[in-house]
Design a protein around this motif. Structure first.
Motif, PDB file in Angstrom:
ATOM      1  N   THR B  20      84.306-101.537  -5.846  1.00 43.66           N
ATOM      2  CA  THR B  20      84.486-102.762  -6.622  1.00 43.66           C
ATOM      3  C   THR B  20      83.433-103.797  -6.238  1.00 43.66           C
ATOM      4  O   THR B  20      82.803-104.410  -7.102  1.00 43.66           O
ATOM      5  N   ARG B  60      86.070 -97.017 -14.196  1.00 41.14           N
ATOM      6  CA  ARG B  60      87.297 -97.358 -14.922  1.00 41.14           C
ATOM      7  C   ARG B  60      88.433 -97.671 -13.938  1.00 41.14           C
ATOM      8  O   ARG B  60      89.220 -98.592 -14.155  1.00 41.14           O
ATOM      9  N   GLU B  61      88.485 -96.892 -12.860  1.00 45.56           N
ATOM     10  CA  GLU B  61      89.501 -97.189 -11.839  1.00 45.56           C
ATOM     11  C   GLU B  61      89.241 -98.548 -11.204  1.00 45.56           C
ATOM     12  O   GLU B  61      90.171 -99.312 -10.926  1.00 45.56           O
ATOM     13  N   GLN B  64      90.432-101.273 -13.411  1.00 42.15           N
ATOM     14  CA  GLN B  64      91.898-101.380 -13.318  1.00 42.15           C
ATOM     15  C   GLN B  64      92.307-102.103 -12.050  1.00 42.15           C
ATOM     16  O   GLN B  64      93.164-102.984 -12.062  1.00 42.15           O
ATOM     17  N   HIS B  65      91.664-101.703 -10.947  1.00 43.50           N
ATOM     18  CA  HIS B  65      91.959-102.338  -9.661  1.00 43.50           C
ATOM     19  C   HIS B  65      91.640-103.831  -9.716  1.00 43.50           C
ATOM     20  O   HIS B  65      92.417-104.666  -9.240  1.00 43.50           O
ATOM     21  N   TYR B  66      90.508-104.138 -10.307  1.00 46.86           N
ATOM     22  CA  TYR B  66      90.089-105.538 -10.415  1.00 46.86           C
ATOM     23  C   TYR B  66      91.112-106.348 -11.222  1.00 46.86           C
ATOM     24  O   TYR B  66      91.537-107.434 -10.825  1.00 46.86           O
ATOM     25  N   LEU B  67      91.508-105.789 -12.358  1.00 47.59           N
ATOM     26  CA  LEU B  67      92.455-106.505 -13.212  1.00 47.59           C
ATOM     27  C   LEU B  67      93.793-106.710 -12.503  1.00 47.59           C
ATOM     28  O   LEU B  67      94.446-107.730 -12.670  1.00 47.59           O
ATOM     29  N   ALA B  68      94.162-105.715 -11.703  1.00 48.21           N
ATOM     30  CA  ALA B  68      95.464-105.783 -11.034  1.00 48.21           C
ATOM     31  C   ALA B  68      95.443-106.719  -9.837  1.00 48.21           C
ATOM     32  O   ALA B  68      96.503-107.090  -9.325  1.00 48.21           O
ATOM     33  N   GLU B 131      88.291-105.772 -22.948  1.00 49.37           N
ATOM     34  CA  GLU B 131      89.037-106.623 -22.018  1.00 49.37           C
ATOM     35  C   GLU B 131      88.765-108.101 -22.297  1.00 49.37           C
ATOM     36  O   GLU B 131      89.676-108.940 -22.247  1.00 49.37           O
TER      37      GLU B 131
END
Lengths: 212, 212
Positions: B20, B60-61, B64-68, B131
């Motif tokens: 990330t 992509r993971e 997702q991690h960033y958004l979460a 997004e």
DNA sequence: AGACTTCCATATTAATTGGTCCAGAAATTA
DNA sequence: TAATTTCTGGACCAATTAATATGGAAGTCT
């Protein structure tokens, strides 16, 4: 300049223009020599390097070309014959129209031309960062001039006004690239500029000393 | 989940976090497999592909991690227990603080993570664009809710308000990456929000029906 | 003419890109 | 212990990256 010798077979200016379009659309790193040469009429590596020196040197030329043409929408910022507000408004509206025009890639090359960069290309990133800094300085100078000549009140709101304008200005690139129309950008500018007007010394439309 | 067999020697979560940071700082394309593997403790290509599948799948993971995690600063946008203005204000101020924090790269990964992309990586670009679209929709929904429940007047100014907020929101990434402090961003937000307040039905501080 | 200059096409450079494969090591389960 | 599962290290892949070398063609100037 070249007086003697075999003349170059491709048009150097057209080549710069083609390179500008590529760098503008894709950014510095993702644009490959192969693409660049292809966009210039499938010229050979030798021709490319003889004409431009290197990819980075070409990019610097492209930036200069961009600033001298498309980038002139920001010229009002440094035109002291305009009132500060007029300078800001013309810059914003001109940029909005330019950045969303369909004749070329969307957004601003200075903002998005090298936003993804590996460490080895930091000089390129620095080049554009310096240019953005120049923009900030221009916007700030306009606001300060407005205060100096009594168009704007000096206050906390006008202290931060240059930053708001800059954030908005740079934000247009993202929106334009994502498809926001010139019309919408322009309407947004109209509304944004009320932040100027509420701090004006003699408000044109809505007289009020707004404070929150 | 893997019950039997030799357990993985590196920490997958820490690896995602490291990836990330890299993608955030440099963007998708300039970040190489070599860098990624190195940041995960010099793991082998085999380990990398077994764990993540491909560079794109890892990205992509990471998104997702960033958004979460970091991206949760935007959660207020969809929290209907907050007043619309509160939702917008919290989102902006939270993002400003997050994007300029020093514990990680500056700016927003969704805005700058794949802004320079060659055609072959268009799917990655599309992922982030979708997004950003979600963000726009969230901001717009807040403004519409404010109008629906009578907090804002319906007018030309409030029609365009979502766009102004979005432009500003996305513009913060450029400024944060160029070093604007959290303090300045926050002050700019304070001032920007007067654009909301002048269109409020019952102004909290400055009562006035502003029109230009 | 003839000397000189500059161009272009082709071949090639070394390095790096994302990605695959295999043999062996290490852990779990029965 | 034995069978099974899954990991790791390192060799290896074709493709692409920016950039060079060479040799000859095509011009210009005196």
């Amino acid at each position: 300049m070249a007086r003697t010798g075999r003349p170059r077979e491709f048009d150097r200016d057209r080549a710069i223009e083609a390179a500008t379009a590529l760098f503008w659309a894709q950014g510095y790193e993702p644009t490959s020599l192969t693409q660049l040469k292809a966009s210039m009429g499938n010229i050979s590596p030798a021709s490319f390097y003889a004409a431009f020196g290197s990819k980075e040197a070409l990019f610097r030329e492209v930036v200069q070309h961009y600033l001298a043409t498309y980038g002139q929408v920001m010229a009002p910022l440094w035109d002291e014959s305009l009132s500060p507000r007029e300078a800001i408004e013309r810059t914003l509206r001109g940029s909005a129209r330019m950045q969303s025009a369909r004749a070329h890639p969307a957004g601003c090359l200075v903002v998005s031309g090298a936003s993804n960069c590996s460490p080895e290309n930091e000089p390129v990133q620095t080049l554009l960062a310096a240019e953005r800094q120049r923009t900030r300085a221009g916007i700030r100078a306009c606001v300060e001039r407005a205060i100096a000549i009594g168009e704007l009140k000096a206050s906390a709101a006008t202290d931060i006004l240059p930053d708001i304008l800059t954030i908005f200005f740079h934000g247009m690139t993202c929106e334009a690239r994502d498809g926001m129309t010139s019309k919408k950008l322009d309407a947004a500018i109209t509304s944004l500029l009320t932040l100027w007007d509420v701090n004006a010394v003699k408000p044109g439309a809505g007289k009020r000393s707004q404070k929150r």
